[in-house]
Scaffold this motif. Structure first.
Motif, PDB file in Angstrom:
ATOM      1  N   ARG A 262       0.681   4.003  -2.839  1.00  8.86           N
ATOM      2  CA  ARG A 262       0.406   5.401  -2.494  1.00  8.86           C
ATOM      3  C   ARG A 262       1.488   6.326  -3.040  1.00  8.86           C
ATOM      4  O   ARG A 262       1.198   7.437  -3.498  1.00  8.86           O
TER       5      ARG A 262
ATOM      6  N   GLY B 261      -6.450   0.865  -5.995  1.00  6.54           N
ATOM      7  CA  GLY B 261      -5.924   1.624  -4.865  1.00  6.54           C
ATOM      8  C   GLY B 261      -5.312   0.715  -3.821  1.00  6.54           C
ATOM      9  O   GLY B 261      -4.926  -0.430  -4.096  1.00  6.54           O
ATOM     10  N   THR B 262      -5.235   1.200  -2.597  1.00  3.91           N
ATOM     11  CA  THR B 262      -4.642   0.407  -1.528  1.00  3.91           C
ATOM     12  C   THR B 262      -5.604  -0.692  -1.096  1.00  3.91           C
ATOM     13  O   THR B 262      -6.815  -0.513  -1.081  1.00  3.91           O
TER      14      THR B 262
ATOM     15  N   GLN C  42       4.005   7.749   6.999  1.00  2.00           N
ATOM     16  CA  GLN C  42       4.847   7.955   5.817  1.00  2.00           C
ATOM     17  C   GLN C  42       5.939   8.983   6.091  1.00  2.00           C
ATOM     18  O   GLN C  42       7.072   8.837   5.618  1.00  2.00           O
TER      19      GLN C  42
ATOM     20  N   GLY D 263      -1.927   7.574   7.824  1.00  2.00           N
ATOM     21  CA  GLY D 263      -0.960   7.186   6.791  1.00  2.00           C
ATOM     22  C   GLY D 263       0.097   8.240   6.512  1.00  2.00           C
ATOM     23  O   GLY D 263       1.282   7.935   6.343  1.00  2.00           O
ATOM     24  N   ASP D 264      -0.321   9.530   6.456  1.00  4.87           N
ATOM     25  CA  ASP D 264       0.651  10.595   6.177  1.00  4.87           C
ATOM     26  C   ASP D 264       1.680  10.716   7.296  1.00  4.87           C
ATOM     27  O   ASP D 264       2.865  10.995   7.047  1.00  4.87           O
TER      28      ASP D 264
ATOM     29  N   GLU E 252      -3.658   0.668  -9.791  1.00  6.02           N
ATOM     30  CA  GLU E 252      -3.960   2.062  -9.457  1.00  6.02           C
ATOM     31  C   GLU E 252      -5.466   2.271  -9.292  1.00  6.02           C
ATOM     32  O   GLU E 252      -5.904   3.038  -8.436  1.00  6.02           O
TER      33      GLU E 252
ATOM     34  N   ASN F  24       0.172   9.154  -5.455  1.00  2.00           N
ATOM     35  CA  ASN F  24       0.254  10.509  -4.922  1.00  2.00           C
ATOM     36  C   ASN F  24       1.292  11.367  -5.637  1.00  2.00           C
ATOM     37  O   ASN F  24       1.071  12.562  -5.866  1.00  2.00           O
TER      38      ASN F  24
ATOM     39  N   ASP G  65      -5.919   5.405   6.484  1.00  4.62           N
ATOM     40  CA  ASP G  65      -6.434   6.570   5.765  1.00  4.62           C
ATOM     41  C   ASP G  65      -6.303   7.836   6.603  1.00  4.62           C
ATOM     42  O   ASP G  65      -6.248   8.940   6.076  1.00  4.62           O
TER      43      ASP G  65
ATOM     44  N   ASN H 216       0.812  -1.215   0.000  1.00  2.00           N
ATOM     45  CA  ASN H 216       0.000   0.000   0.000  1.00  2.00           C
ATOM     46  C   ASN H 216       0.848   1.268   0.000  1.00  2.00           C
ATOM     47  O   ASN H 216       0.523   2.252  -0.662  1.00  2.00           O
ATOM     48  N   ALA H 217       1.952   1.248   0.772  1.00  2.00           N
ATOM     49  CA  ALA H 217       2.836   2.413   0.789  1.00  2.00           C
ATOM     50  C   ALA H 217       3.442   2.652  -0.586  1.00  2.00           C
ATOM     51  O   ALA H 217       3.581   3.798  -1.038  1.00  2.00           O
TER      52      ALA H 217
END
Length: 577
Positions: A242, A339-340, A426, A422-423, A336, A246, A419, A238-239
């Motif tokens: 993303r 998505g995750t 990250q 995550g930021d 894509e 992103n 969700d 997932n990372a």
């Protein structure tokens, strides 16, 4: 008249009483020929009586000399045969030596005190150096620059004149040990050639071609790295997805990304974060591209930033396409669009079904059902979410030659919704880079300081009640050297962030590590130096109405504390935990 040998003269005198007896014989011959009367007492008449014995003696002498000559001839023949045998043995030895030298496949050559190579060398030497080494100075053959060539001459002068107590091996350890030209990788070693008195007469240089071996090692390392990359991508699916989605979205809408007063600093933080993530997934070309972009964007305003990014969009997309190709091979062409995703064990789904049935049977509200779904299916263990951080720390420490023990977890392993958090997770890529680059010392220095050569990073997670609401605490501690506050103070003054006479305490100074473009590093690298990383963590945490704090203990390490509301979904109500 031919000069008579002295031995013959002595023999005539002994037999006839005079060395000139032949003169008497000639006179007797003349008188008889002329008809003269010969006197009875003529000397030659008495000599005629012994002439027969004299002839026998001469014959015996010649026979003796003939035997002697034959003996010498025979001895000469024997010596010649032995010489031929010796020469044959020597030729055979030379051939054997040559065969051995060639069979080794190594370059073997000799040079003396003057450094000039002899004309005795193996064929491999010519192949390795691309020419015959004969009559060439060893420093010229190795293509040493003027300084190294001078050092080599000095070294040979010392070694051959025995002007040192050091051994030959220790001295020649100072000589070049590798020869590289193009793709060639040649390992060099040296052996002494001494006489019976132990005096050094020459040096043998052995040149072992390790090109294929080095290439094989490089290929093995590359394959291992590729395998590690695939494993890391698979474990952090997932990372990785993303990152692709992103970063592509950021460059697809540069105008939107750079709209607003705070947009430019956030844009630069995003680029810095994406660079760190690309590096953690071994996307070297993409990381290099973003690193170069950061360099060009340093100090630029919005309009110039937009202009530069538009020129760099094509190479960024090219590297993203390559990453997308890898993702498509691993996760399918529609990764894509999907998505995750998360893999949920069947047992976990069954348990959720049971809990849901019981909840509905008890008249649960929609919020309760939603909470159950988020807790049991949509959330992940916070330790699981940090798996990428764990791998990144190890990869970074290996890259810069430092040692780290595996990441240690303490506290409550609570669950979070990626969700939402995550930021933040990250952004921890920057904390990892700072810990490895600035915090953890080199193994040798740690030993000198009485520390374990390997550093330890610890993550502690906990839930804390604050005014009736639950907060999530994420605390990262290292046992490195801590923050050099004096160096930080100088950097802050240089950048005009604080005044030189500002009476700030160490803790007040440390809080400036979260300020944009603050770094104690003089130069930027793939690992650190932009001064953007910690501000990216702060921005991600503050987006959740959280706080960040840093505490440093000189020589003992740093503690980074992230405190955030413990929430389950992004909406106006922020469903509390």
């Amino acid at each position: 008249m031919v000069e008579r040998p002295r031995k013959l003269v002595r023999q005539i005198k002994r037999k006839f009483g005079t060395p000139d007896a032949d003169a008497g014989f000639l006179d007797l011959h003349r008188q008889l020929t002329d008809g003269e009367n010969v006197a009875p007492d003529h000397p030659a008449i008495a000599g005629l009586a012994g002439l027969s014995d004299f002839i026998d003696e001469v014959a015996e002498t010649y026979e003796h000399y003939d035997d002697t000559v034959k003996l010498h001839i025979r001895n000469a023949n024997i010596s010649s045969e032995e010489l031929n045998q010796a020469n044959g043995a020597l030729a055979q030895l030379n051939n054997s030596l040559s065969t051995i030298m060639e069979s080794l496949g190594e370059g073997l050559l000799f040079f003396g005190a003057d450094g000039i190579c002899s004309d005795v060398y193996s064929r491999a030497s010519k192949d390795i150096f691309g020419r015959s080494p004969a009559d060439i100075a060893i420093w010229e053959l190795l293509q040493l620059d003027a300084g190294d060539a001078s050092e080599m001459q000095t070294l040979l002068n010392i070694v051959f004149n025995a002007d040192t107590a050091m051994s030959f091996e220790d001295m020649m350890a100072l000589a070049p040990d590798r020869y590289s030209q193009g793709d060639k990788d040649i390992l060099l070693s040296y052996r002494p050639v001494t006489d019976s008195d132990g005096q050094l007469k020459a040096i043998v240089m052995v040149a072992m071609d390790r090109t294929r071996e080095s290439q094989a090692i490089k290929q093995a390392i590359q394959k291992e790295k590729e395998a590690s990359r695939i494993i890391r991508i698979s474990r952090n699916r997932n990372a990785f997805i993303r990152l692709i989605i992103n970063l592509r979205a950021l460059f697809d809408d540069l105008d939107g990304a750079l709209t607003g007063e705070a947009a430019l600093p956030q844009f630069k933080r995003d680029i810095h974060t994406f660079k760190g993530l690309a590096g953690s997934f071994y996307l070297t070309h993409l990381a290099d591209c973003l690193h170069n972009l950061e360099t060009r964007l340093a100090g630029q305003n919005r309009d110039r930033t937009l202009e530069i990014c538009r020129t760099e969009r094509e190479p960024v997309f090219r590297h993203l396409d390559q990453a997308s190709k890898t993702a498509a091979e691993l996760f399918g062409a529609a990764f894509e669009q999907r998505g995750t995703t998360r893999t949920i064990p069947a047992s976990q789904l069954a348990a959720f079904g049971t809990s849901l049935h019981e909840l509905v049977a008890g008249g649960a509200t929609a919020d309760q059902v939603q909470r159950l779904f988020l807790e049991q299916l949509a959330s992940v263990s916070i330790r699981e979410s940090l798996s990428g951080f764990t791998l990144q720390l190890q990869e970074l420490s290996d890259r810069v030659g430092k040692r780290l023990y595996p990441l240690r977890f303490e506290g409550q392993d609570c669950r979070i919704v990626m969700d939402i958090y995550g930021d933040v997770i990250q952004s921890l890529v920057h904390a990892g880079r700072n810990i490895v680059d600035h915090g953890i010392e080199d193994p040798n220095l740690r030993q000198q300081l009485g520390k374990d050569p390997a550093g330890q990073v610890t993550v502690t997670t906990a839930l804390e009640d604050r005014n009736g609401a639950e907060w999530l605490l994420l605390i990262i501690t290292d046992d490195g050297g801590g923050i050099d506050t004096e160096k930080l103070r100088k950097r802050l003054v240089e950048k005009g962030i604080i005044d030189a006479d500002a009476g700030l305490s160490d803790q007040e100074l440390i809080r400036y590590v979260f300020h944009d473009e603050v770094s104690t590093a003089r130069t930027s690298s793939q690992t650190s130096g932009r001064g953007i990383g910690m501000s990216a963590i702060k921005a991600a945490v503050e987006a959740l109405d959280g706080t960040v704090d840093m505490v440093s203990a000189p020589g003992k390490g740093c503690t980074l504390t992230l405190a955030m509301p413990y929430i389950w979904q992004h909406d106006s109500r922020l469903v509390p935990a």
